[in-house]
Enzyme design. Structure first.
Site, mmCIF file in Angstrom:
data_model
loop_
_atom_site.group_PDB
_atom_site.id
_atom_site.type_symbol
_atom_site.label_atom_id
_atom_site.label_comp_id
_atom_site.label_asym_id
_atom_site.label_seq_id
_atom_site.Cartn_x
_atom_site.Cartn_y
_atom_site.Cartn_z
ATOM 1 N N LYS A 1 4.769 21.614 35.208
ATOM 2 C CA LYS A 1 4.031 20.458 34.698
ATOM 3 C C LYS A 1 2.957 20.891 33.699
ATOM 4 O O LYS A 1 2.841 20.312 32.615
ATOM 5 C CB LYS A 1 3.397 19.732 35.896
ATOM 6 C CG LYS A 1 2.630 18.477 35.568
ATOM 7 C CD LYS A 1 2.665 17.507 36.722
ATOM 8 C CE LYS A 1 1.827 17.946 37.923
ATOM 9 N NZ LYS A 1 0.373 17.761 37.714
ATOM 10 N N ARG B 1 1.293 21.028 27.851
ATOM 11 C CA ARG B 1 0.735 21.797 26.731
ATOM 12 C C ARG B 1 1.764 21.975 25.617
ATOM 13 O O ARG B 1 1.416 21.989 24.436
ATOM 14 C CB ARG B 1 0.243 23.161 27.238
ATOM 15 C CG ARG B 1 -1.030 23.026 28.100
ATOM 16 C CD ARG B 1 -1.224 24.249 28.957
ATOM 17 N NE ARG B 1 -2.521 24.305 29.625
ATOM 18 C CZ ARG B 1 -2.826 23.679 30.767
ATOM 19 N NH1 ARG B 1 -1.926 22.909 31.370
ATOM 20 N NH2 ARG B 1 -4.031 23.817 31.310
ATOM 21 N N GLN C 1 -8.212 22.743 33.398
ATOM 22 C CA GLN C 1 -8.255 21.530 32.573
ATOM 23 C C GLN C 1 -9.532 21.495 31.743
ATOM 24 O O GLN C 1 -9.508 21.149 30.562
ATOM 25 C CB GLN C 1 -8.148 20.289 33.452
ATOM 26 C CG GLN C 1 -6.790 20.176 34.133
ATOM 27 C CD GLN C 1 -6.680 18.988 35.062
ATOM 28 O OE1 GLN C 1 -7.615 18.200 35.199
ATOM 29 N NE2 GLN C 1 -5.534 18.862 35.717
ATOM 30 N N ASP D 1 -3.277 23.861 43.784
ATOM 31 C CA ASP D 1 -2.382 22.725 44.058
ATOM 32 C C ASP D 1 -1.560 22.907 45.333
ATOM 33 O O ASP D 1 -0.821 22.006 45.727
ATOM 34 C CB ASP D 1 -1.431 22.509 42.874
ATOM 35 C CG ASP D 1 -2.182 22.023 41.631
ATOM 36 O OD1 ASP D 1 -3.237 21.383 41.779
ATOM 37 O OD2 ASP D 1 -1.707 22.305 40.517
ATOM 38 N N ARG E 1 1.749 15.323 46.122
ATOM 39 C CA ARG E 1 1.831 16.566 46.903
ATOM 40 C C ARG E 1 1.602 16.314 48.402
ATOM 41 O O ARG E 1 2.109 17.061 49.239
ATOM 42 C CB ARG E 1 0.860 17.612 46.369
ATOM 43 C CG ARG E 1 1.181 18.018 44.924
ATOM 44 C CD ARG E 1 0.565 19.325 44.521
ATOM 45 N NE ARG E 1 0.445 19.424 43.075
ATOM 46 C CZ ARG E 1 1.444 19.708 42.233
ATOM 47 N NH1 ARG E 1 2.655 19.930 42.704
ATOM 48 N NH2 ARG E 1 1.239 19.771 40.933
HETATM 49 C C1 S3P Z 1 -3.977 22.038 35.818
HETATM 50 C C2 S3P Z 1 -5.127 22.540 36.359
HETATM 51 C C3 S3P Z 1 -5.542 22.273 37.753
HETATM 52 C C4 S3P Z 1 -4.395 21.778 38.617
HETATM 53 C C5 S3P Z 1 -3.591 20.721 37.931
HETATM 54 C C6 S3P Z 1 -3.022 21.232 36.614
HETATM 55 C C7 S3P Z 1 -3.671 22.327 34.403
HETATM 56 O O1 S3P Z 1 -6.549 21.281 37.738
HETATM 57 O O2 S3P Z 1 -4.885 21.279 39.834
HETATM 58 O O3 S3P Z 1 -2.516 20.283 38.750
HETATM 59 O O4 S3P Z 1 -2.518 22.080 33.980
HETATM 60 O O5 S3P Z 1 -4.559 22.808 33.703
HETATM 61 P P1 S3P Z 1 -8.118 21.638 37.588
HETATM 62 O O6 S3P Z 1 -8.341 22.126 36.222
HETATM 63 O O7 S3P Z 1 -8.809 20.328 37.859
HETATM 64 O O8 S3P Z 1 -8.386 22.664 38.662
#
Ligand code: S3P
Length: 436
Positions: free
Chosen positions: A25, A30, A173, A319, A391
């Site tokens: 995902k 990206r 993120q 996750d 999840r």
């Molecule tokens: C992700 C970062 C994580 C993760 C999410 C996907 C990403 O979140 O939990 O499922 O693709 O950068 P956080 O940045 O809030 O930790």
């Protein structure tokens, strides 16, 4: 999603077979974003055909990017260049996707038009201050709903300035939002992480030819360069594989192979933890593909024992805590988890929902502000509300395998955000899940 979906997961097994879980995902989001901004045509194979990533593709289509779908797991993206996006002329719906909204916010902060980002009920409860504050320091102007919640109104035509940023939360993120804004900023943007997080944005920017430098927990890039179209092959999502790694570990007699799973070390913390608990998981055919490590994973049943989960592993398995809770509920002894307050601001409050759900099935769980102690025992039959968190739904489907009777799980439709086809794949390898 078409109305409420409930699942009944009944005791079953042993599990067997060879499985391909869907594409990653994080990488799929990206890939669409950078391909859209590149010069030229990029092909993405292994794209996750889930609701989250489809929402991101739809967002770029709304902003004038032509995206073809030659097969369900491929996209051909006709990049418009760094300055080629157009206003979507209306709110962009990010659906359930925190990654979609936070990364888009960074990228849209540097455009010459205004944008509005909205999401579903779950996303509308997720904190955006963590990106709004640093983006504002770079010169962005972003308005949010009360308390820093979505919707986000992002003003265009801003002069962004690069900065050095040390995030206070371990979040890929947040890091990625800043780096994507940095593409449009004057000067250099640098992110220094106390806890390194997944580095897909950095790797993919390099693959598209942006002059980024990065190492563990550190990234630096200049603004105002260009992205060159490239082809991306998305690995299978470790987070989706995780449900089957735990399922086969806990059900006696099981033997499963998961093919071509992404093994980025910032994602595979669960593997280390399951092995510490006694799991029998063997990596074979380890290979590099497009700058990412892949492997086939052979997992066989093995008795698990409770452990203290080291806090240094948290970001690498952020996750996977819902499914780790299920592994812990079947293990001998107590598993202690600390330092996971971030779980409270995911698609749901995963700490509370997992702790309370397992407790309602008869497992001894003590929840604290930032963790839980879970003592393994017999999982009872019962009814769980997944609160629309994909999840959580899949984790309790795994719990049903070893329960003393059926586990009914409400509100499972959001599984399609990250893992369309979970039900069929699970049943094909020996689960017994029916949808009602
Ligand atoms: C992700 C970062 C994580 C993760 C999410 C996907 C990403 O979140 O939990 O499922 O693709 O950068 P956080 O940045 O809030 O930790």
């Amino acid at each position: 999603m078409n109305g409420p979906v409930a699942w009944i997961s009944s005791p079953a097994g042993p599990l067997g077979g060879e499985l391909d879980v869907p594409g990653d995902k994080s990488v799929s989001h990206r890939a669409i974003m950078l391909a859209a901004l590149a010069d030229g045509v990029s092909r993405i194979d292994g794209f996750l055909e889930g609701e989250d990533t489809r929402a991101t593709a739809a967002a770029f289509a709304r902003m004038g990017v032509q995206i073809e779908t030659p097969t369900s797991s491929a996209r051909i993206v006709h990049g418009v260049g760094m300055r080629g996006l157009k206003s979507a002329n209306g709110p962009i719906d990010c659906g359930n996707a925190g990654t979609g909204m936070r990364l888009l916010a960074g990228l849209l902060a540097g455009q010459s038009f205004d944008s509005e980002l909205i999401g579903d009920a779950s996303l509308s409860r997720r904190p955006m201050g963590r990106i709004i504050d640093p983006l504002t320091s770079m010169g962005a102007r972003i308005e949010s709903g009360a308390g820093g919640l979505p919707p986000l109104r992002i003003h265009g035509r801003r002069r962004l300035q690069g900065m050095t940023f040390a995030p206070t939360v371990a979040s890929a993120q947040v890091k990625s939002a800043i780096l994507l804004a940095g593409l449009y900023a004057h000067g250099t943007t640098e992110v220094r992480e106390a806890h390194p997080t997944r580095d897909y944005s950095e790797r993919m920017l390099a693959a598209f030819g942006w002059p980024i430098e990065f190492s563990q927990g550190w990234a630096r890039l200049p603004g105002n360069a260009r992205l060159q179209a490239t082809d991306i092959v998305v690995p299978a999502d470790f987070s989706s594989a995780a449900f089957f790694l735990v399922a086969a570990s806990i059900v006696p007699g099981s033997k499963l192979t998961l093919r071509a799973v992404g093994m980025n070390p910032r994602r595979t913390g669960l593997l280390e933890i399951l092995r510490l608990m006694g799991a029998d998981i063997v990596e074979v055919n380890r290979r590099e593909q497009g700058g990412e490590w892949l492997a086939d994973l052979h997992v066989s049943h093995a008795p698990l024992r409770g452990i203290d989960v080291p806090e240094r592993c948290v970001a690498d398995m952020i996750d996977e805590f819902p499914i780790l809770f299920v592994a812990a509920a079947t293990a001998l002894g107590t598993t202690r988890i600390r330092g996971v307050a971030e779980l409270r601001v995911k698609e749901s409050d995963r700490l509370a929902v997992m702790a309370q759900g397992l407790a309602s099935l008869g497992i001894a769980v003590t929840e604290s502000a930032d963790g839980a102690d879970i003592t393994g025992g017999t999982i009872g039959s019962g009814r769980i509300d997944s609160v629309g968190d994909h999840r959580i739904a899949m984790s309790f489907a795994v719990a049903g395998l070893l329960a003393s009777g059926p586990v009914l799980i409400d509100d499972c439709a959001t599984v399609a955000t990250s893992f369309p086809g979970f039900l069929d794949l699970a049943n094909a390898c020996g689960f017994s899940i029916s949808a009602t």
